[in-house]
Design an enzyme around this catalytic site. Structure first.
Site, PDB file in Angstrom:
ATOM      1  N   ILE A   1      60.581  45.426  58.673  1.00 48.79           N
ATOM      2  CA  ILE A   1      61.987  45.077  58.510  1.00 48.79           C
ATOM      3  C   ILE A   1      62.541  44.791  59.903  1.00 48.79           C
ATOM      4  O   ILE A   1      62.725  45.718  60.707  1.00 48.79           O
ATOM      5  CB  ILE A   1      62.786  46.220  57.834  1.00 48.79           C
ATOM      6  CG1 ILE A   1      62.114  46.679  56.531  1.00 48.79           C
ATOM      7  CG2 ILE A   1      64.238  45.799  57.614  1.00 48.79           C
ATOM      8  CD1 ILE A   1      62.053  45.642  55.419  1.00 48.79           C
TER       9      ILE A   1
ATOM     10  N   ALA B   1      68.232  41.530  64.080  1.00 52.17           N
ATOM     11  CA  ALA B   1      68.706  40.576  65.086  1.00 52.17           C
ATOM     12  C   ALA B   1      68.736  41.222  66.464  1.00 52.17           C
ATOM     13  O   ALA B   1      68.540  40.555  67.479  1.00 52.17           O
ATOM     14  CB  ALA B   1      70.088  40.063  64.707  1.00 52.17           C
TER      15      ALA B   1
ATOM     16  N   GLU C   1      54.036  49.965  58.600  1.00 53.43           N
ATOM     17  CA  GLU C   1      53.377  51.273  58.517  1.00 53.43           C
ATOM     18  C   GLU C   1      54.403  52.397  58.642  1.00 53.43           C
ATOM     19  O   GLU C   1      54.364  53.384  57.919  1.00 53.43           O
ATOM     20  CB  GLU C   1      52.329  51.416  59.634  1.00 53.43           C
ATOM     21  CG  GLU C   1      51.216  50.376  59.590  1.00 53.43           C
ATOM     22  CD  GLU C   1      51.537  49.125  60.410  1.00 53.43           C
ATOM     23  OE1 GLU C   1      52.718  48.693  60.458  1.00 53.43           O
ATOM     24  OE2 GLU C   1      50.594  48.581  61.004  1.00 53.43           O
TER      25      GLU C   1
ATOM     26  N   CYS D   1      50.224  48.710  65.422  1.00 50.14           N
ATOM     27  CA  CYS D   1      50.620  48.781  66.830  1.00 50.14           C
ATOM     28  C   CYS D   1      50.553  50.221  67.327  1.00 50.14           C
ATOM     29  O   CYS D   1      50.387  51.166  66.548  1.00 50.14           O
ATOM     30  CB  CYS D   1      52.027  48.208  67.020  1.00 50.14           C
ATOM     31  SG  CYS D   1      53.360  49.315  66.516  1.00 50.14           S
TER      32      CYS D   1
END
Ligand SMILES: [Zn+2]
Length: 160
Positions: free
Chosen positions: A53, A56, A65, A96
């Site tokens: 998700i 901006a 995850e 990551c």
């Protein structure tokens, strides 16, 4: 860290893979255009899905995850037996670094992690590469992804 994962049943493996693809449908990734889906299999058999998700204000972005982990933990589920991750890339893409650490908080080092190519099931010519399974899925563990890691048990050690 080369401890092999405990073995997922064929059924659990399929549920995890299906769940990761379904999770990816929920991605909000207008900036990276890199949708990611993650599915966690809890010890009670439930599948918890998460998608990335974005925001901006880029720092507000959360990965798939961590979305899955946070959803599960905040609803009281804290024991997991598998994780699957998929993107739209035709290769196995790894979580990551931040996600690896967050997964480490709640999951055993020998928990299986399935990294699914976006074009799953991949047609594989000849023998699978080591570490890869059926359909081109990379089969690894949290401990392999995050060796020599720091975890909750270290905070329990005696201090001077
Ligand atoms: Zn991440």
């Amino acid at each position: 860290m080369s401890a092999r994962a405990w073995i997922l049943s064929v059924e659990d493996r399929e549920r995890l893979i299906k769940g990761a693809f379904e999770a990816k449908e929920g991605s909000y990734s207008p900036y990276s255009k890199f949708p990611v889906g993650a599915a966690l299999l809890a010890s009670d058999g439930t599948i918890i899905k998460g998608a990335n998700i974005e925001n901006a204000s880029y720092g507000g972005t959360i990965c798939a995850e961590r979305t899955a982990i946070v959803k599960a933990v905040s609803e009281g589920t804290r024991s997991f037996i598998g994780l699957a991750v998929v993107t739209n890339v035709a290769a196995a893409i790894s979580p990551c670094g931040i996600c690896r650490q967050v997964i480490r908080e709640f999951c055993a080092l020998d928990m299986p992690v399935l990294l699914i190519p976006g074009d799953y099931p991949k047609k594989v010519e000849g023998e699978q590469k080591p570490g890869f399974g059926e359909g081109g899925v990379r089969e690894t563990t949290l401990g392999e992804l995050l060796p020599d890691s720091f975890g909750p048990e270290h905070l329990e050690l005696p201090r001077k």
